[in-house]
Design an enzyme around this catalytic site. Structure first.
Site, PDB file in Angstrom:
ATOM      1  N   ASP A   1       3.162 -11.899  -1.647  1.00 56.30           N
ATOM      2  CA  ASP A   1       2.575 -12.832  -0.674  1.00 56.30           C
ATOM      3  C   ASP A   1       1.042 -12.734  -0.671  1.00 56.30           C
ATOM      4  O   ASP A   1       0.365 -13.462   0.054  1.00 56.30           O
ATOM      5  CB  ASP A   1       3.173 -12.658   0.732  1.00 56.30           C
ATOM      6  CG  ASP A   1       2.876 -11.309   1.354  1.00 56.30           C
ATOM      7  OD1 ASP A   1       2.308 -10.431   0.671  1.00 56.30           O
ATOM      8  OD2 ASP A   1       3.223 -11.116   2.545  1.00 56.30           O
ATOM      9  N   SER A   2       0.501 -11.841  -1.521  1.00 58.39           N
ATOM     10  CA  SER A   2      -0.950 -11.842  -1.746  1.00 58.39           C
ATOM     11  C   SER A   2      -1.366 -13.158  -2.411  1.00 58.39           C
ATOM     12  O   SER A   2      -2.555 -13.445  -2.519  1.00 58.39           O
ATOM     13  CB  SER A   2      -1.364 -10.641  -2.604  1.00 58.39           C
ATOM     14  OG  SER A   2      -0.580 -10.547  -3.783  1.00 58.39           O
TER      15      SER A   2
ATOM     16  N   ASP B   1       8.869 -11.647  -2.459  1.00 62.53           N
ATOM     17  CA  ASP B   1       8.160 -11.001  -1.346  1.00 62.53           C
ATOM     18  C   ASP B   1       8.373 -11.856  -0.093  1.00 62.53           C
ATOM     19  O   ASP B   1       7.943 -13.016  -0.051  1.00 62.53           O
ATOM     20  CB  ASP B   1       6.671 -10.907  -1.689  1.00 62.53           C
ATOM     21  CG  ASP B   1       5.958  -9.863  -0.845  1.00 62.53           C
ATOM     22  OD1 ASP B   1       6.628  -9.198  -0.030  1.00 62.53           O
ATOM     23  OD2 ASP B   1       4.735  -9.711  -1.010  1.00 62.53           O
TER      24      ASP B   1
ATOM     25  N   LYS C   1      11.657  -7.936  -1.387  1.00 66.03           N
ATOM     26  CA  LYS C   1      10.794  -6.933  -0.746  1.00 66.03           C
ATOM     27  C   LYS C   1      10.462  -7.397   0.669  1.00 66.03           C
ATOM     28  O   LYS C   1      10.102  -8.564   0.871  1.00 66.03           O
ATOM     29  CB  LYS C   1       9.511  -6.766  -1.568  1.00 66.03           C
ATOM     30  CG  LYS C   1       8.519  -5.806  -0.943  1.00 66.03           C
ATOM     31  CD  LYS C   1       7.382  -5.497  -1.881  1.00 66.03           C
ATOM     32  CE  LYS C   1       6.223  -6.458  -1.824  1.00 66.03           C
ATOM     33  NZ  LYS C   1       5.573  -6.578  -0.520  1.00 66.03           N
TER      34      LYS C   1
ATOM     35  N   GLU D   1       8.312  -6.068   4.171  1.00 63.69           N
ATOM     36  CA  GLU D   1       7.484  -5.079   4.874  1.00 63.69           C
ATOM     37  C   GLU D   1       8.253  -4.611   6.105  1.00 63.69           C
ATOM     38  O   GLU D   1       8.797  -5.437   6.851  1.00 63.69           O
ATOM     39  CB  GLU D   1       6.146  -5.701   5.282  1.00 63.69           C
ATOM     40  CG  GLU D   1       5.263  -6.007   4.087  1.00 63.69           C
ATOM     41  CD  GLU D   1       3.876  -6.503   4.459  1.00 63.69           C
ATOM     42  OE1 GLU D   1       3.414  -6.254   5.601  1.00 63.69           O
ATOM     43  OE2 GLU D   1       3.246  -7.139   3.605  1.00 63.69           O
TER      44      GLU D   1
ATOM     45  N   GLU E   1       2.850   1.449  -0.203  1.00 60.03           N
ATOM     46  CA  GLU E   1       1.475   0.972  -0.434  1.00 60.03           C
ATOM     47  C   GLU E   1       0.472   1.867   0.297  1.00 60.03           C
ATOM     48  O   GLU E   1       0.677   2.211   1.477  1.00 60.03           O
ATOM     49  CB  GLU E   1       1.315  -0.484   0.022  1.00 60.03           C
ATOM     50  CG  GLU E   1      -0.121  -0.977  -0.181  1.00 60.03           C
ATOM     51  CD  GLU E   1      -0.310  -2.486  -0.092  1.00 60.03           C
ATOM     52  OE1 GLU E   1       0.690  -3.227  -0.067  1.00 60.03           O
ATOM     53  OE2 GLU E   1      -1.486  -2.905  -0.046  1.00 60.03           O
TER      54      GLU E   1
END
Ligand code: KIV
Length: 275
Positions: free
Chosen positions: A44-45, A83, A113, A115, A178
């Protein structure tokens, strides 16, 4: 040969490191795969690198699903990680599951993935229980907007180690750490049998991930301490475009070798038609 989660578990068991790259489009993904990388993550960057936002938060599920499907087309053999963007998980477990299913169906991904903190264990478990492999993302979680190294005190380190264990107990098949202190990442990697990917959490994890724009030095601004560029493609790119612009302005490009021509005799016909 298709890279699966089992392939990576086997690599871990045999002490072989694997490599992951976060990238966002078909063309880049082809180049990354050609380098022999085992895992591609459509991070998602993309919110920052593709869309110019100053955080990962605004990127939508629709956008992530579309670019993830594009990357899958480029890399049928690599392990593909979706993500989960903030929009996809902000409304609780049901919505998170629905969006994880969308990544599997529309994006063709192998694992999602997400968070996660302590309060997300149940949500993660419900996605896993529905048959979708999940890679919890612990440590620095960009969706919180905080980019400070994690696990640097014994107290927080204990919390992260406990959370990693809870995620494993919930059925997580991989883990991403991370910006976590190297010592803590090492403990988690040694303790759990599942593959642990480091994003700035030191060399003791089973695999490493970096974002492609950093590997290639495509950005000018500050980069995280853990990041490293392996070529100055940004400079090469600007120089190439500047040369193109110069040749256009000087009438060098396009020359006749880069032109199409009418078939023999057609120009003369055209001249007659004009009169
Ligand atoms: O969004 C992303 O690219 C990521 C990686 C840097 C881990 O989450």
């Amino acid at each position: 040969m298709k890279v699966t989660i089992s392939t990576l578990r086997q690599a871990k068991a045999q002490g072989r490191k694997f490599v992951a790259v976060s990238c966002y489009d078909y063309t880049s993904a082809k180049l990354v795969a050609a380098a022999g990388v085992e895992v591609l993550l459509v991070g998602d960057s993309a919110a920052q690198f593709m869309l110019g936002f100053d955080s990962t938060l605004p990127v939508t599920m629709d956008f992530m699903a579309a670019i993830t499907a594009a990357v899958r087309k480029a890399v049928p053999e690599q392990l593909l990680v979706a993500d989960m963007p903030y929009e996809g998980c902000k409304n609780g477990a049901d919505e998170t599951l629905k969006n994880a299913e969308r990544f599997i169906k529309q994006g063709g991904v192998d694992i999602v993935k997400i968070e996660a903190t302590e309060s997300d264990v149940e949500t993660i478990k419900s996605v896993i229980d529905a048959g979708i492999p999940v890679m919890p993302h612990l440590g620095i979680r960009p969706q919180t907007g905080k980019y400070k190294a994690e696990g640097t005190t014994a107290e927080i380190a204990t919390e992260i180690i406990k959370l990693a264990d809870e995620m494993y107990q919930a059925g997580a098949q991989m883990l991403l750490l991370e910006g976590t202190a190297r010592e803590v990442a090492k403990i988690i990697t040694q303790k759990l049998p599942i593959p642990v990917i480091s994003c700035g959490s030191g060399p003791d994890c089973d695999g490493q991930v970096l974002v492609l724009p950093d590997i290639l030095k495509l950005r000018n601004g500050p980069v995280p301490k853990f990041s490293k560029s392996f070529a100055d493609v940004g400079k090469a790119c600007t120089e190439a475009v500047a040369l193109y612009a110069k040749e256009v302005r000087q009438g060098i490009y396009p020359d006749d070798a880069h032109c199409y021509h009418m078939k023999a005799g057609e120009y003369e016909k055209l001249e007659k038609l004009k009169t």
